[in-house]
Design an enzyme around this catalytic site. Structure first.
Site, short mmCIF file in Angstrom:
data_model
loop_
_atom_site.label_atom_id
_atom_site.label_comp_id
_atom_site.label_asym_id
_atom_site.label_seq_id
_atom_site.Cartn_x
_atom_site.Cartn_y
_atom_site.Cartn_z
N GLY A 46 5.58 68.47 -24.38
CA GLY A 46 4.34 68.07 -24.04
C GLY A 46 3.46 68.40 -25.27
N GLN A 51 -4.35 70.34 -29.38
CA GLN A 51 -3.26 70.90 -30.42
C GLN A 51 -3.48 69.92 -31.61
OE1 GLN A 51 -0.04 71.10 -27.46
NE2 GLN A 51 0.94 72.63 -28.64
N CYS A 92 5.79 77.14 -27.51
CA CYS A 92 4.63 76.04 -27.98
C CYS A 92 4.59 75.48 -29.23
CB CYS A 92 3.35 77.03 -27.66
SG CYS A 92 1.75 75.96 -27.82
N LEU A 93 4.41 74.52 -29.33
CA LEU A 93 4.33 73.96 -30.90
C LEU A 93 3.40 74.37 -31.93
CD1 LEU A 93 4.95 70.01 -29.87
CD2 LEU A 93 6.55 71.75 -30.59
N HIS A 134 0.58 74.57 -18.87
CA HIS A 134 0.76 74.85 -20.05
C HIS A 134 -0.35 74.14 -21.05
CE1 HIS A 134 2.92 76.23 -23.93
NE2 HIS A 134 2.17 75.18 -24.30
N GLU A 135 -0.16 72.70 -20.61
CA GLU A 135 -0.97 71.72 -21.24
C GLU A 135 -2.34 71.80 -21.10
OE1 GLU A 135 0.36 70.82 -23.73
OE2 GLU A 135 2.39 70.88 -23.26
N HIS A 138 -4.08 74.57 -22.66
CA HIS A 138 -4.72 74.03 -24.02
C HIS A 138 -6.01 73.40 -23.99
CE1 HIS A 138 -1.43 74.81 -26.69
NE2 HIS A 138 -0.25 74.33 -26.06
O1 GNR Z 1 7.79 71.99 -26.26
C1 GNR Z 1 7.38 72.81 -25.54
N1 GNR Z 1 8.23 73.42 -24.53
C2 GNR Z 1 7.67 74.18 -23.36
C3 GNR Z 1 8.81 74.92 -22.81
C4 GNR Z 1 8.36 75.84 -21.97
C5 GNR Z 1 6.93 75.67 -21.18
C6 GNR Z 1 6.11 74.81 -22.03
C7 GNR Z 1 6.51 74.31 -23.26
S1 GNR Z 1 5.35 73.18 -23.66
C8 GNR Z 1 6.03 73.01 -25.43
C9 GNR Z 1 5.26 71.88 -26.15
C10 GNR Z 1 3.60 72.57 -26.46
O2 GNR Z 1 3.44 73.52 -27.08
N2 GNR Z 1 2.67 71.93 -25.47
O3 GNR Z 1 1.67 72.38 -25.56
NI NI Z 2 1.61 74.63 -26.26
#
Ligand code: GNR
Ligand code: NI
Length: 168
Positions: A46, A51, A92-93, A134-135, A138
């Site tokens: 995601g 980001q 998270c990236l 999670h997104e 952000h």
């Molecule tokens: O790549 C991602 N893997 C992930 C694994 C478990 C819960 C959430 C994520 S999101 C993350 C990519 C990212 O940072 N999205 O904002």
């Molecule tokens: Ni993230």
């Protein structure tokens, strides 16, 4: 299309609250395509616009095994439709190299607009529900490290700051 730079914790720009998308124009289509390219290149499931330093309520994801199910959510809202929580080891990236267990509502209903501005709804559970939440975090300036202990968060901050200094 382009691979865009991903902001990393503790960059203060990750704390901005994004504003709704209003124009479903050609620039938006280019932005969405670049977000997918950036997400796939970084091997994420995601990516939120925050980001890449674009503070609009827009996220892309692809939780499929074969990376062939791109999904776009614009101006998303979430309702919790089951009381239960699920735990995932989240990464998270924007927090590269760190994984911590986070509990979130297990079953959600999401309302959003697609890339043309057409409304849609879906129910999500499991990894999809976790990723959408999670997104959306952000877009509200939140990160998964906000859910862990202050001590762990500080350790992550120190390590990433050191890495950023070395690569600068
Ligand atoms: O790549 C991602 N893997 C992930 C694994 C478990 C819960 C959430 C994520 S999101 C993350 C990519 C990212 O940072 N999205 O904002
Ligand atoms: Ni993230």
């Amino acid at each position: 299309m382009a691979v865009l730079q991903i902001l990393e914790f503790p960059d203060p720009r990750l704390r901005k609250v994004a504003t709704p998308v209003t124009d479903f124009d050609a620039d938006l289509q280019i932005l969405i395509d670049s977000m997918f390219e950036t997400m796939y290149e970084a091997q994420g499931i995601g990516l939120a616009a925050t980001q890449i330093n674009v503070h609009k309520r827009l996220l892309v994801l692809d939780v499929s095994e074969n990376k062939d199910s791109p999904q776009v959510f614009i101006n998303p809202t979430v309702e919790i439709i089951q009381p239960g929580l699920s735990e995932y080891d989240e990464g998270c990236l924007s927090v590269p190299g760190f994984y911590e267990t986070v509990s979130r509502p297990y079953m959600i209903r999401v309302k959003a607009l697609d890339r043309m501005g057409t409304p849609f709804e879906l129910e999500a559970d499991g990894l999809l529900a976790t990723c959408i939440q999670h997104e959306i975090d952000h877009l509200d300036g939140k990160l998964f490290v906000d859910y862990i202990s202050a001590l762990k968060r500080q350790r992550i901050r120190t390590k990433l700051e050191k890495e950023h200094k070395q690569s600068a």
